[in-house]
Design an enzyme around this catalytic site. Sequence first.
Site, short mmCIF file in Angstrom:
data_model
loop_
_atom_site.label_atom_id
_atom_site.label_comp_id
_atom_site.label_asym_id
_atom_site.label_seq_id
_atom_site.Cartn_x
_atom_site.Cartn_y
_atom_site.Cartn_z
N THR A 72 37.84 33.75 42.65
CA THR A 72 38.44 33.89 41.33
C THR A 72 39.52 32.82 41.13
O THR A 72 40.14 32.39 42.10
CB THR A 72 39.09 35.29 41.26
OG1 THR A 72 38.04 36.25 41.36
CG2 THR A 72 39.89 35.53 40.02
N ARG A 107 29.47 45.60 36.19
CA ARG A 107 30.68 45.93 36.96
C ARG A 107 31.83 45.04 36.49
O ARG A 107 31.67 43.83 36.33
CB ARG A 107 30.42 45.72 38.46
CG ARG A 107 31.64 45.95 39.36
CD ARG A 107 32.23 44.64 39.82
NE ARG A 107 33.44 44.81 40.64
CZ ARG A 107 34.32 43.84 40.82
NH1 ARG A 107 34.13 42.65 40.28
NH2 ARG A 107 35.39 44.05 41.54
N VAL A 108 32.98 45.64 36.24
CA VAL A 108 34.16 44.86 35.85
C VAL A 108 35.28 45.18 36.84
O VAL A 108 35.54 46.36 37.11
CB VAL A 108 34.60 45.20 34.41
CG1 VAL A 108 35.90 44.48 34.06
CG2 VAL A 108 33.50 44.82 33.42
N GLY A 109 35.92 44.14 37.37
CA GLY A 109 37.01 44.34 38.33
C GLY A 109 38.36 44.27 37.66
O GLY A 109 38.52 44.63 36.49
N ASP A 110 39.33 43.76 38.40
CA ASP A 110 40.71 43.72 37.92
C ASP A 110 41.01 42.60 36.94
O ASP A 110 41.94 42.68 36.15
CB ASP A 110 41.64 43.51 39.13
CG ASP A 110 41.27 42.22 39.88
OD1 ASP A 110 40.14 42.15 40.39
OD2 ASP A 110 42.10 41.28 39.90
N THR A 148 44.09 37.75 42.63
CA THR A 148 42.73 37.51 43.07
C THR A 148 42.45 38.40 44.27
O THR A 148 43.36 38.69 45.04
CB THR A 148 42.51 36.05 43.48
OG1 THR A 148 41.32 35.96 44.29
CG2 THR A 148 43.66 35.47 44.28
N GLY A 178 38.84 43.63 43.59
CA GLY A 178 39.24 44.29 42.35
C GLY A 178 39.40 45.80 42.49
O GLY A 178 40.30 46.39 41.91
N1 ASP Z 1 39.18 40.02 41.61
C1 ASP Z 1 37.81 39.68 41.40
C2 ASP Z 1 37.04 40.90 41.01
O1 ASP Z 1 37.19 41.91 41.64
C3 ASP Z 1 37.14 39.03 42.58
C4 ASP Z 1 37.98 38.14 43.46
O2 ASP Z 1 39.08 37.73 43.08
O3 ASP Z 1 37.54 37.83 44.57
O4 ASP Z 1 36.29 40.85 40.10
#
Ligand code: ASP
Length: 301
Positions: A161, A189-192, A212, A215
């Site tokens: 990220t 799927r949605v992360g942080d 980063t 998530g």
């Molecule tokens: N934070 C990102 C997510 O979970 C992935 C990452 O930073 O490695 O979507």
Amino acid sequence: MSQTKPVIIVHGGAKTISEDKVEANHAGCRAAALAGWSVLAQGGSAAEAVEAAIRVLESDQTFNAGFGSTLNSEGEVEVDAAIMDGATLSWGAVAAVQGVRHPIAAARRIMEEKPRLLVARSGERFALEHGLEMCAKKDLISEEQYEEWKEDVEVLDRPNTVGCVALDINGNLAAGTSTGGTNGQPQGRVGDTALVGCGLYADNRLGGCSTTGDGESIIPVVLAKSAIDALAGGRHPDEAAQQAIATLQSRVEGEAGCILIDCQGRIGWAYNSEDMAVAYMNEELSEPATFTGKEQPLAAA
Ligand code: ASP
């Protein structure tokens, strides 16, 4: 009115950087910091600088954002991005969008229009209707990512990220983050990254932060806001970042990193992954200082 000294910091993800990728991580972060810096040096806003820097990283297949993003379970690039303005607490975000060349540009445009998070087709429609650069979905797939997905190889490098925090000459802060998510993530799927407080936060009273990492661990500790809150009382950004990452590790055993600029223009970062690519630039430097965690900085601070 006296001017603030501008500063910019970018990250290319908390991850393991294999030896053959070290140089590309330095080069990509350096180019991004310079792109954002040139906006700040000309008196541009922090939000403009954040977008300019992240666009560079989204165009670079070294990083898991925009072109070259990791593929989801269906072999698609499906991305999330968000931006926040520390002066107004305004924000904009897209999630699970496809075929948008620069998701960070869509997030910024949303922020300017009306703070909200637009997912999937609504994010794509917004970008199209606002004249942002669209492309065929497959144009965001790099050969390397396609091969990894097709072969179903075990990937050593965690996805990387990208993010940026900037402070402009008017003393305004902005933070932005952009990602292709996690390797083989389920569609939708949605992360942080798209979530204010988790993947990013900016408040002129304290500082700006981009995160980063994992998530699913970042969300329950609200990592970006926790790091910003840790700046209270004038704590140094390095210490605040370390405190936030320590909490993530002890509470949810997560792996992550974060970059910070406080309202005085001091920078800091911390991570508990093996490596994290970082670059920053200010008036004292003639070149961005870049780091991957594997060696000394290429340019001294
Ligand atoms: N934070 C990102 C997510 O979970 C992935 C990452 O930073 O490695 O979507």
